[in-house]
Design an enzyme around this catalytic site. Structure first.
Site, short mmCIF file in Angstrom:
data_model
loop_
_atom_site.label_atom_id
_atom_site.label_comp_id
_atom_site.label_asym_id
_atom_site.label_seq_id
_atom_site.Cartn_x
_atom_site.Cartn_y
_atom_site.Cartn_z
N HIS A 95 15.11 -59.62 24.39
CA HIS A 95 15.30 -58.23 25.12
C HIS A 95 13.79 -57.19 24.25
O HIS A 95 13.86 -57.35 23.52
CB HIS A 95 16.16 -56.88 24.91
CG HIS A 95 16.54 -55.93 26.33
ND1 HIS A 95 15.73 -55.12 25.69
CD2 HIS A 95 17.08 -56.32 26.93
CE1 HIS A 95 15.80 -54.39 27.29
NE2 HIS A 95 16.39 -54.95 28.39
N GLU A 138 22.35 -60.65 31.80
CA GLU A 138 21.33 -61.87 32.09
C GLU A 138 22.46 -63.14 32.20
O GLU A 138 22.92 -63.25 32.77
CB GLU A 138 19.98 -62.90 31.94
CG GLU A 138 18.50 -61.47 32.73
CD GLU A 138 18.81 -60.36 33.61
OE1 GLU A 138 20.54 -60.48 34.27
OE2 GLU A 138 18.28 -60.00 33.74
C1 COA Z 1 13.03 -60.51 28.19
C2 COA Z 1 11.99 -61.39 26.91
C3 COA Z 1 10.72 -61.61 27.68
C4 COA Z 1 11.95 -60.54 25.29
O1 COA Z 1 10.78 -61.00 24.07
P1 COA Z 1 10.26 -59.64 23.83
O2 COA Z 1 11.19 -59.07 22.63
O3 COA Z 1 9.93 -59.29 23.53
O4 COA Z 1 9.72 -60.57 22.93
P2 COA Z 1 8.71 -61.84 23.12
O5 COA Z 1 8.37 -62.65 23.65
O6 COA Z 1 6.78 -61.80 22.67
O7 COA Z 1 9.22 -62.66 21.98
C5 COA Z 1 8.74 -62.92 20.45
C6 COA Z 1 9.36 -64.36 19.91
O8 COA Z 1 10.43 -64.83 20.62
C7 COA Z 1 10.62 -66.04 21.21
N1 COA Z 1 11.89 -65.26 21.62
C8 COA Z 1 11.98 -64.63 22.64
N2 COA Z 1 13.62 -64.49 23.51
C9 COA Z 1 14.18 -65.99 23.55
C10 COA Z 1 14.39 -66.65 24.29
N3 COA Z 1 15.08 -66.07 25.03
N4 COA Z 1 14.60 -68.12 23.46
C11 COA Z 1 13.52 -68.69 22.73
N5 COA Z 1 12.36 -67.99 22.22
C12 COA Z 1 12.87 -66.68 22.41
C13 COA Z 1 9.14 -65.89 21.65
O9 COA Z 1 9.13 -67.24 22.51
C14 COA Z 1 8.10 -65.45 20.48
O10 COA Z 1 7.79 -66.67 19.69
P3 COA Z 1 6.76 -66.55 19.38
O11 COA Z 1 6.28 -65.19 18.41
O12 COA Z 1 6.47 -67.86 18.22
O13 COA Z 1 5.89 -66.63 19.85
C15 COA Z 1 12.20 -62.54 25.86
O14 COA Z 1 13.73 -62.59 25.57
C16 COA Z 1 12.63 -63.52 26.95
O15 COA Z 1 11.55 -64.21 27.42
N6 COA Z 1 14.41 -63.48 27.40
C17 COA Z 1 14.30 -64.66 27.68
C18 COA Z 1 14.87 -64.31 29.54
C19 COA Z 1 15.84 -63.57 29.84
O16 COA Z 1 16.59 -63.32 29.90
N7 COA Z 1 14.87 -62.49 30.58
C20 COA Z 1 15.78 -61.32 31.01
C21 COA Z 1 16.11 -60.40 29.38
S1 COA Z 1 17.16 -59.06 31.10
#
Ligand code: COA
Length: 271
Positions: A151, A204
């Site tokens: 998240h 989700e």
């Molecule tokens: C929701 C989301 C976009 C938030 O991301 P965030 O906290 O801003 O973090 P980032 O997308 O910048 O990710 C940071 C790191 O953690 C990893 N990461 C984050 N969520 C992950 C997941 N669910 N699975 C695998 N790796 C994940 C990213 O790949 C990234 O790795 P890197 O630094 O090597 O590139 C992300 O967690 C995600 O894509 N989740 C899966 C989709 C999902 O469930 N979405 C619904 C959200 S309510």
């Protein structure tokens, strides 16, 4: 801008109800059945029951509870991507339908409201192989995302996830055990994968399990999310309209410095 506050409120109230009716009718057509009549729908006590009566002509109480709990948990959640999109559109003076439509577009993406549609296939795969640990490690070894985890704001378990998990258990979800096994394996693997960055269960993951209890097919889950979030979007749209101020972020250019056409491989400029 062209409509006043009262008109916007009326429009949003009507569009919120229409959103549920459109989704229920579309689902009925998809199933090849006649949507429930207005008389049938009038028998429903809550939005979820009315929705099911419109969709299926009947409303199993467990399905009502699943959808009702899901809709309450997801009705509003601050400045997420789709809400921000709705506010940007509302700030231009566009009408309420336009603001809601742009929010739906942002919601549909897999990193936002499109995530639950991708959770059930993961559960199917784990049920097939019986090895959640190998499954999540395979995803991470390819730098893929485990859907339903992580998240932008929470650095802990999403509190809504706990409510939905409990509901899935209480309603006897046939996927509860496999979901719990996948959750445990994912949390352990993500802790190793990103030791300095907490990636926990988000709303989700168990949303997908709860909607599955109500026999909502995965490709309908983004539309179910939109039916709930229309409440939050509406409140934000009304607030944004009242400010009357255009949202216009600025961007900082970080590309190459000025280049001549010949450096870019173009024809020389005649002097
Ligand atoms: C929701 C989301 C976009 C938030 O991301 P965030 O906290 O801003 O973090 P980032 O997308 O910048 O990710 C940071 C790191 O953690 C990893 N990461 C984050 N969520 C992950 C997941 N669910 N699975 C695998 N790796 C994940 C990213 O790949 C990234 O790795 P890197 O630094 O090597 O590139 C992300 O967690 C995600 O894509 N989740 C899966 C989709 C999902 O469930 N979405 C619904 C959200 S309510």
């Amino acid at each position: 801008m062209d409509i006043d506050d009262d008109q916007a409120r009326d429009d949003l109230g009507r569009l919120s109800a229409q959103m549920m009716a459109i989704v229920a009718r579309s689902a009925a057509v998809h199933d090849g059945r006649e949507p429930g009549t207005d008389d049938m729908v009038a028998r429903g006590d809550c939005a979820a029951e009315k929705f099911l009566l419109r969709w299926r002509g009947e409303a199993d109480p467990d399905h009502v509870k699943a959808i009702d709990t899901y809709w309450i948990c997801t009705a509003e959640h601050g400045m997420n991507a789709s809400t921000f999109t709705a506010r940007v559109t509302a700030s231009t003076g566009a009408d309420c339908g336009a603001a809601l439509s742009s929010a739906v577009g942002a919601l549909s993406g897999p990193l936002h409201g499109g995530a639950p549609a991708r959770v059930l296939p993961m559960l199917d795969e784990v049920a097939r192989t019986g090895d959640p640990d190998a499954y999540v490690r395979q995803i991470l070894s390819e730098h893929g995302k485990i859907m339903g985890f992580g998240h932008r704001v929470y650095r802990a378990e999403d509190p809504r996830s706990r409510i939905l998990k409990r509901t899935a258990k209480e309603l006897g979800s046939p996927r509860y055990e496999v979901a719990e096994a996948l959750e445990e394996a994912a949390l352990a693997a993500l802790r190793e994968y990103k030791p300095d960055y907490v990636i926990a269960t988000n709303v989700e993951f168990y949303s997908a399990v709860v909607l599955d209890v109500a026999q909502v097919p995965p490709d309908l889950t983004p539309a179910m999310f939109a039916c709930a979030r229309v409440a939050g979007w509406s409140a934000h749209i009304l607030e944004e309209k009242r400010t009357g101020r255009l949202v216009r972020p600025s961007a900082r250019y970080i590309g190459p410095e000025t280049q001549s056409l010949s450096e870019l491989g173009g024809a020389p400029v005649p002097s």
